[in-house]
Design an enzyme around this catalytic site. Structure first.
Site, PDB file in Angstrom:
ATOM      1  N   SER A 149       0.863  -1.184   0.000  1.00 22.53           N
ATOM      2  CA  SER A 149       0.000   0.000   0.000  1.00 22.53           C
ATOM      3  C   SER A 149       0.895   1.228   0.000  1.00 22.53           C
ATOM      4  O   SER A 149       2.095   1.141   0.304  1.00 22.53           O
ATOM      5  CB  SER A 149      -0.870  -0.006   1.267  1.00 22.53           C
ATOM      6  OG  SER A 149      -1.480   1.246   1.503  1.00 22.53           O
ATOM      7  N   TYR A 162      -2.245  -0.652  10.380  1.00 22.35           N
ATOM      8  CA  TYR A 162      -2.255  -0.975   8.957  1.00 22.35           C
ATOM      9  C   TYR A 162      -0.901  -0.638   8.332  1.00 22.35           C
ATOM     10  O   TYR A 162      -0.312  -1.454   7.608  1.00 22.35           O
ATOM     11  CB  TYR A 162      -3.376  -0.186   8.269  1.00 22.35           C
ATOM     12  CG  TYR A 162      -3.492  -0.408   6.782  1.00 22.35           C
ATOM     13  CD1 TYR A 162      -3.953  -1.615   6.271  1.00 22.35           C
ATOM     14  CD2 TYR A 162      -3.154   0.603   5.879  1.00 22.35           C
ATOM     15  CE1 TYR A 162      -4.078  -1.811   4.910  1.00 22.35           C
ATOM     16  CE2 TYR A 162      -3.276   0.414   4.511  1.00 22.35           C
ATOM     17  CZ  TYR A 162      -3.735  -0.798   4.030  1.00 22.35           C
ATOM     18  OH  TYR A 162      -3.855  -0.995   2.665  1.00 22.35           O
TER      19      TYR A 162
END
Length: 262
Positions: A149, A162
């Site tokens: 990501s 995350y």
């Protein structure tokens, strides 16, 4: 014959990539948890979506095996990989795509939230790969693409767990690239900005906002788009596993609409 194993394949980025690779002539092994999780509390893929993916892949003239398995469960993943190898005799590509995302201030996260994020997003790819890599070593060929990501390249507020999981996946990618290069195996990570997927819809529902509001608030893309499409991720994977990217390994492939330029 070439074979791609894709996790988190029932919908979103995994499904789009499975279909793109099938169109390129790959047989597909599609794995998904296909059930609700306690955390995060939004919709995951389903067994029905896996079934329809299998039908779509077969309509493209390719074979497709589907497995319902949680990437955190070593025995289930190992059995799926063993069955896939027994059926096809090879696994050429692994797309470690399964993952979750959820918001929360670092000091307010529960231990369950932290552990679930790390276990699915970081330990999960390791579990899957540890079963696939020996087959690739034996073949002295293969490509692993880890879906990280933009949060695997920068810090992000309310996404510390995350970001930690995705930074870890970036590091894992580089370490695997070093270990596996002598066997002709390439390992790369991809780093999308927000993607228009059911996960994005689930985050929005949990925050009481629209998906577009979530994307615009959290991303800050340089290009005037709130998110990229699943097809953009699929096309990136399609390129990275091809001979056109034959000398790319240990690197990050960014699909960020310019976000990291800010």
């Amino acid at each position: 014959m070439t074979v791609a194993l894709i996790t988190g394949a029932a919908h979103g980025q995994g499904r789009a990539t499975a279909l793109a690779l099938a169109a390129d002539g790959y047989d597909v092994v599609a794995l998904d948890v296909a059930k609700a999780l306690e955390y995060p509390a939004y919709r995951m893929g389903s067994s029905g979506e896996l079934d329809s993916l299998r039908d779509e892949v077969k309509a493209l003239g390719r074979d497709c095996l589907t497995f319902v398995a949680d990437v955190r469960e070593d025995a289930a993943v190992g059995a799926a990989v063993a069955d896939a190898f027994a059926h096809f005799g090879r696994i050429d590509v692994l797309f470690n795509n399964a993952g979750i995302c959820a918001y929360g201030l670092a000091h307010e996260l529960t231990e369950t939230a932290w552990d679930t994020m790390i276990d699915i997003n970081l330990k999960g790819p390791w579990i899957v790969a540890r079963h696939v890599i020996p087959h690739m070593i034996e073949a002295r060929a293969g490509v692993i693409v880890n879906n990280s990501s933009i949060a695997g390249l920068r810090g992000m507020g309310r996404l510390s767990h995350y970001a930690a999981s995705k930074w870890g996946l970036t590091g894992l990618t580089k370490s695997w690239a070093i270990e596996l290069a002598p066997y002709g195996i390439r390992v790369v990570s991809i780093h999308p900005t927000g993607v228009d997927t059911p996960l994005n819809d689930g985050l929005a529902e949990m925050e009481g906002k629209t998906p577009r509001e979530i994307a615009e608030a959290s991303a800050g893309n340089l290009l005037p788009v709130p998110w990229v499409e699943t097809s953009d991720v699929a096309e990136a994977v399609r390129f990275l596993v091809s001979e056109k990217a034959r000398y790319m390994t240990g690197s990050e492939f960014v699909i960020d609409a310019g976000l990291l330029t800010r």
